[in-house]
Write a protein that holds these residues in place. Structure first.
Motif, PDB file in Angstrom:
ATOM      1  N   ILE A 116      49.798  41.651  48.056  1.00 40.89           N
ATOM      2  CA  ILE A 116      50.896  40.942  48.723  1.00 40.89           C
ATOM      3  C   ILE A 116      50.866  39.441  48.457  1.00 40.89           C
ATOM      4  O   ILE A 116      51.914  38.823  48.215  1.00 40.89           O
ATOM      5  CB  ILE A 116      50.843  41.211  50.240  1.00 40.89           C
ATOM      6  CG1 ILE A 116      51.151  42.682  50.526  1.00 40.89           C
ATOM      7  CG2 ILE A 116      51.810  40.303  50.995  1.00 40.89           C
ATOM      8  CD1 ILE A 116      50.924  43.074  51.974  1.00 40.89           C
ATOM      9  N   GLU A 117      49.706  38.811  48.481  1.00 41.86           N
ATOM     10  CA  GLU A 117      49.624  37.356  48.506  1.00 41.86           C
ATOM     11  C   GLU A 117      49.809  36.655  47.162  1.00 41.86           C
ATOM     12  O   GLU A 117      50.315  35.531  47.128  1.00 41.86           O
ATOM     13  CB  GLU A 117      48.282  36.933  49.120  1.00 41.86           C
ATOM     14  CG  GLU A 117      48.104  37.331  50.579  1.00 41.86           C
ATOM     15  CD  GLU A 117      49.046  36.569  51.509  1.00 41.86           C
ATOM     16  OE1 GLU A 117      49.544  35.505  51.105  1.00 41.86           O
ATOM     17  OE2 GLU A 117      49.285  37.039  52.629  1.00 41.86           O
ATOM     18  N   PRO A 118      49.397  37.219  46.034  1.00 42.60           N
ATOM     19  CA  PRO A 118      49.577  36.485  44.775  1.00 42.60           C
ATOM     20  C   PRO A 118      51.043  36.146  44.501  1.00 42.60           C
ATOM     21  O   PRO A 118      51.950  36.857  44.926  1.00 42.60           O
ATOM     22  CB  PRO A 118      49.024  37.457  43.726  1.00 42.60           C
ATOM     23  CG  PRO A 118      48.019  38.270  44.474  1.00 42.60           C
ATOM     24  CD  PRO A 118      48.623  38.462  45.835  1.00 42.60           C
ATOM     25  N   TYR A 119      51.268  35.064  43.760  1.00 47.06           N
ATOM     26  CA  TYR A 119      52.636  34.652  43.475  1.00 47.06           C
ATOM     27  C   TYR A 119      53.197  35.324  42.230  1.00 47.06           C
ATOM     28  O   TYR A 119      54.397  35.239  41.955  1.00 47.06           O
ATOM     29  CB  TYR A 119      52.736  33.130  43.368  1.00 47.06           C
ATOM     30  CG  TYR A 119      52.120  32.487  42.143  1.00 47.06           C
ATOM     31  CD1 TYR A 119      52.882  32.264  40.999  1.00 47.06           C
ATOM     32  CD2 TYR A 119      50.800  32.065  42.149  1.00 47.06           C
ATOM     33  CE1 TYR A 119      52.339  31.650  39.881  1.00 47.06           C
ATOM     34  CE2 TYR A 119      50.250  31.448  41.045  1.00 47.06           C
ATOM     35  CZ  TYR A 119      51.022  31.242  39.904  1.00 47.06           C
ATOM     36  OH  TYR A 119      50.465  30.635  38.808  1.00 47.06           O
ATOM     37  N   ALA A 120      52.343  36.018  41.446  1.00 48.72           N
ATOM     38  CA  ALA A 120      52.797  36.775  40.283  1.00 48.72           C
ATOM     39  C   ALA A 120      51.784  37.883  40.023  1.00 48.72           C
ATOM     40  O   ALA A 120      50.605  37.754  40.357  1.00 48.72           O
ATOM     41  CB  ALA A 120      52.925  35.878  39.057  1.00 48.72           C
ATOM     42  N   TRP A 152      55.446  48.569  47.288  1.00 53.42           N
ATOM     43  CA  TRP A 152      55.540  47.217  47.844  1.00 53.42           C
ATOM     44  C   TRP A 152      56.819  46.472  47.457  1.00 53.42           C
ATOM     45  O   TRP A 152      57.081  45.404  47.980  1.00 53.42           O
ATOM     46  CB  TRP A 152      54.337  46.384  47.416  1.00 53.42           C
ATOM     47  CG  TRP A 152      53.073  46.783  48.108  1.00 53.42           C
ATOM     48  CD1 TRP A 152      52.557  46.255  49.254  1.00 53.42           C
ATOM     49  CD2 TRP A 152      52.148  47.809  47.702  1.00 53.42           C
ATOM     50  NE1 TRP A 152      51.383  46.876  49.589  1.00 53.42           N
ATOM     51  CE2 TRP A 152      51.097  47.836  48.652  1.00 53.42           C
ATOM     52  CE3 TRP A 152      52.106  48.702  46.633  1.00 53.42           C
ATOM     53  CZ2 TRP A 152      50.031  48.721  48.553  1.00 53.42           C
ATOM     54  CZ3 TRP A 152      51.039  49.574  46.541  1.00 53.42           C
ATOM     55  CH2 TRP A 152      50.025  49.582  47.494  1.00 53.42           C
ATOM     56  N   GLY A 153      57.572  47.007  46.519  1.00 56.42           N
ATOM     57  CA  GLY A 153      58.818  46.368  46.124  1.00 56.42           C
ATOM     58  C   GLY A 153      58.679  45.235  45.144  1.00 56.42           C
ATOM     59  O   GLY A 153      59.664  44.567  44.823  1.00 56.42           O
ATOM     60  N   PHE A 154      57.473  44.988  44.610  1.00 58.10           N
ATOM     61  CA  PHE A 154      57.269  43.947  43.614  1.00 58.10           C
ATOM     62  C   PHE A 154      57.586  44.482  42.221  1.00 58.10           C
ATOM     63  O   PHE A 154      57.571  45.690  41.984  1.00 58.10           O
ATOM     64  CB  PHE A 154      55.829  43.428  43.655  1.00 58.10           C
ATOM     65  CG  PHE A 154      55.444  42.786  44.957  1.00 58.10           C
ATOM     66  CD1 PHE A 154      56.147  41.680  45.434  1.00 58.10           C
ATOM     67  CD2 PHE A 154      54.387  43.268  45.712  1.00 58.10           C
ATOM     68  CE1 PHE A 154      55.798  41.079  46.634  1.00 58.10           C
ATOM     69  CE2 PHE A 154      54.024  42.676  46.912  1.00 58.10           C
ATOM     70  CZ  PHE A 154      54.735  41.576  47.376  1.00 58.10           C
ATOM     71  N   GLU A 155      57.822  43.566  41.286  1.00 58.79           N
ATOM     72  CA  GLU A 155      58.110  43.925  39.898  1.00 58.79           C
ATOM     73  C   GLU A 155      57.047  43.298  38.991  1.00 58.79           C
ATOM     74  O   GLU A 155      57.259  42.232  38.410  1.00 58.79           O
ATOM     75  CB  GLU A 155      59.508  43.448  39.495  1.00 58.79           C
ATOM     76  CG  GLU A 155      60.649  44.178  40.173  1.00 58.79           C
ATOM     77  CD  GLU A 155      60.871  45.575  39.598  1.00 58.79           C
ATOM     78  OE1 GLU A 155      60.288  45.874  38.535  1.00 58.79           O
ATOM     79  OE2 GLU A 155      61.623  46.349  40.219  1.00 58.79           O
ATOM     80  N   PRO A 156      55.890  43.930  38.842  1.00 60.13           N
ATOM     81  CA  PRO A 156      54.857  43.348  37.981  1.00 60.13           C
ATOM     82  C   PRO A 156      55.283  43.339  36.511  1.00 60.13           C
ATOM     83  O   PRO A 156      56.074  44.177  36.066  1.00 60.13           O
ATOM     84  CB  PRO A 156      53.652  44.280  38.184  1.00 60.13           C
ATOM     85  CG  PRO A 156      53.948  45.059  39.424  1.00 60.13           C
ATOM     86  CD  PRO A 156      55.441  45.174  39.478  1.00 60.13           C
ATOM     87  N   THR A 157      54.742  42.400  35.778  1.00 57.19           N
ATOM     88  CA  THR A 157      54.892  42.383  34.329  1.00 57.19           C
ATOM     89  C   THR A 157      53.811  43.272  33.718  1.00 57.19           C
ATOM     90  O   THR A 157      52.655  43.228  34.141  1.00 57.19           O
ATOM     91  CB  THR A 157      54.755  40.943  33.793  1.00 57.19           C
ATOM     92  OG1 THR A 157      55.854  40.182  34.291  1.00 57.19           O
ATOM     93  CG2 THR A 157      54.752  40.911  32.285  1.00 57.19           C
ATOM     94  N   VAL A 158      54.179  44.076  32.741  1.00 59.95           N
ATOM     95  CA  VAL A 158      53.231  44.996  32.110  1.00 59.95           C
ATOM     96  C   VAL A 158      52.683  44.366  30.833  1.00 59.95           C
ATOM     97  O   VAL A 158      53.446  44.035  29.918  1.00 59.95           O
ATOM     98  CB  VAL A 158      53.888  46.351  31.792  1.00 59.95           C
ATOM     99  CG1 VAL A 158      52.904  47.267  31.064  1.00 59.95           C
ATOM    100  CG2 VAL A 158      54.383  47.014  33.073  1.00 59.95           C
ATOM    101  N   ILE A 159      51.371  44.182  30.791  1.00 60.72           N
ATOM    102  CA  ILE A 159      50.676  43.721  29.586  1.00 60.72           C
ATOM    103  C   ILE A 159      49.492  44.675  29.378  1.00 60.72           C
ATOM    104  O   ILE A 159      48.518  44.618  30.124  1.00 60.72           O
ATOM    105  CB  ILE A 159      50.171  42.272  29.712  1.00 60.72           C
ATOM    106  CG1 ILE A 159      51.334  41.320  30.021  1.00 60.72           C
ATOM    107  CG2 ILE A 159      49.465  41.859  28.424  1.00 60.72           C
ATOM    108  CD1 ILE A 159      50.907  39.874  30.222  1.00 60.72           C
ATOM    109  N   PRO A 160      49.568  45.564  28.392  1.00 62.00           N
ATOM    110  CA  PRO A 160      48.482  46.538  28.207  1.00 62.00           C
ATOM    111  C   PRO A 160      47.162  45.878  27.848  1.00 62.00           C
ATOM    112  O   PRO A 160      47.106  44.743  27.338  1.00 62.00           O
ATOM    113  CB  PRO A 160      48.983  47.412  27.050  1.00 62.00           C
ATOM    114  CG  PRO A 160      50.460  47.219  27.026  1.00 62.00           C
ATOM    115  CD  PRO A 160      50.677  45.799  27.469  1.00 62.00           C
ATOM    116  N   ASN A 161      46.094  46.609  28.096  1.00 59.90           N
ATOM    117  CA  ASN A 161      44.765  46.211  27.644  1.00 59.90           C
ATOM    118  C   ASN A 161      44.715  46.157  26.123  1.00 59.90           C
ATOM    119  O   ASN A 161      45.543  46.753  25.426  1.00 59.90           O
ATOM    120  CB  ASN A 161      43.714  47.232  28.100  1.00 59.90           C
ATOM    121  CG  ASN A 161      43.147  46.920  29.450  1.00 59.90           C
ATOM    122  OD1 ASN A 161      42.969  45.773  29.821  1.00 59.90           O
ATOM    123  ND2 ASN A 161      42.850  47.960  30.215  1.00 59.90           N
TER     124      ASN A 161
END
Length: 394
Positions: free
Chosen positions: A130-134, A150-159
């Motif tokens: 919840i707390e991080p800004y990205a 949670w309704g967030f939209e993370p950016t996907v960067i594979p390993n």
């Protein structure tokens, strides 16, 4: 760009492996990178050498006898928070829930989601989402879980994967190292990741018993964890005894020896119940070793047609039996998939991500009005000990 990557341990866990490889790739791309970590159990450094271009800031963290898991979680957060100076960096990027709780305002990579019965760890897990800004996820499947829960939209960067290192371990120059493992262990299948519920270790025992190959050994290799899996380990041992199995448990393996251990295996069963990417299995594919994986959306996304997918111990036993004969076409498919994932590509994607954030986000640096403090973190209001990811799935 001054970047701080934070992780929770100097031991060989998946998130720590990710952090070090990403740091080295970022430094190779010209970034000024510092890795912060707790130095557990008096460790003088990480489990492997780190390129000189990466600065290290290790915070001593000694074990306390009879300390509970919850107490250790809170002390870990407090210790890292007290030492870390966010004002020195343009980007603060936490790689796990402990370091995210310690860092204050930060970016967070969510490698996978989990359930925890320890209240302090459940609260840590929730706040670190919840707390991080990205947010970054290493697979679209985990990003979808975060979106649904949670309704967030993370950016996907594979390993990435250290493809050349594991591919070389299967080559002629490493024949002696592979043979040394076979002399020690016989013909074996290798489970990498330790004995814990998320890795499905007891399920793997059930499958190996059904495989019933007297000439094949089941070997476990894995690193340290903060969490207390003694009850699960006791059930694992009891079930192995009931099944008449005597698996070889190597514990943490020296980083220099790991590629040859993987490359010498007859197969790698990857029967985890939860994963964010599956780096250990990807390393096996780079080494040309056949992999049989639990049928999870994230693993289908990452591994495509390079592995067999199964859902039950019986299916796993049958798929392992079928995978044991050498199949050059299968090995080639695995290597082709593994070769797609490069740390240099991951580093470039991270740098683009950081640059985009710098134009849209206010400074991450804490102010005197920051709501973060060194006080212990209690369970969040309304959470039960197993509710952290019990979110709507659609």
């Amino acid at each position: 760009m001054r970047i701080a990557l934070l992780t929770y341990s100097t031991k060989p866990r998946g998130g720590v492996v990710h952090t070090l490889n990403l740091a080295e790739a970022l430094a190779a791309a010209g970034a000024d990178v510092t890795v912060w970590s707790l130095a557990r159990d008096g460790d003088p450094g990480f489990f492997r050498p780190v390129e000189d271009a990466v600065r290290l800031e290790l915070v001593p963290f000694v074990a306390i006898e009879a300390e509970s898991v919850g107490q250790r979680i809170l002390r870990s957060i407090d210790t890292l928070r007290a030492a870390f100076d966010a004002a020195r960096y343009d980007i603060v990027h936490a790689q796990d829930c402990l370091s995210a709780n310690a860092a204050g305002r930060c970016i967070r990579t969510i490698h996978h989601l989990d359930e925890f019965s320890t209240p302090e760890l459940a609260a840590c897990h929730e706040r670190a989402i919840i707390e991080p800004y990205a947010r970054i996820c290493v697979s679209a499947a985990v990003a979808a879980e975060v979106r649904a829960g949670w309704g967030f939209e993370p950016t996907v960067i594979p390993n990435g994967v250290d493809f050349e290192r594991f591919a070389a371990a299967a080559g002629p120059d490493a024949a002696g190292q592979r043979q040394a493992w076979r002399n020690r262990l016989g013909r074996y299948v290798l489970a990498v990741g330790g004995i814990e519920p998320r890795k499905g270790s007891i399920d793997l025992l059930e499958a190996f018993a059904l495989l019933a190959d007297q000439d094949l050994q089941l070997v476990f290799a894995g690193g340290e964890t903060l969490f207390d899996y003694r009850d699960y380990r006791a059930r694992f041992t009891a079930r192995a005894d009931e099944l008449g199995l005597a698996p070889v448990i190597l514990g943490a393996v020296a980083d220099a020896d790991l590629p040859s251990l993987v490359a010498a295996a007859a197969a790698v069963p990857f029967f985890s119940r939860k994963e964010g990417f599956g780096l250990a299995a990807m390393e096996a594919l780079a080494a040309g070793v056949p992999v049989v994986a639990r049928d999870l959306p994230v693993l289908r996304e990452v591994f495509d047609d390079a592995v067999d997918y199964v859902s039950t111990p019986g299916q796993l036993a049958a798929a392992l039996r079928a995978a044991l004969p050498t199949d050059p076409a299968r090995r080639a498919r695995g290597r082709a998939v593994a070769s797609r994932y490069r740390w240099a590509d991951a580093a470039r994607a991270h740098l683009d991500f950081y640059a985009a954030l710098s134009t849209t986000q206010p400074s991450h640096r804490p102010t005197t009005t920051s709501t973060w403090s060194a006080a212990p973190i209690p369970p969040l209001q309304g959470l039960t000990t197993r509710s952290v990811i019990a979110r709507p799935s659609g």
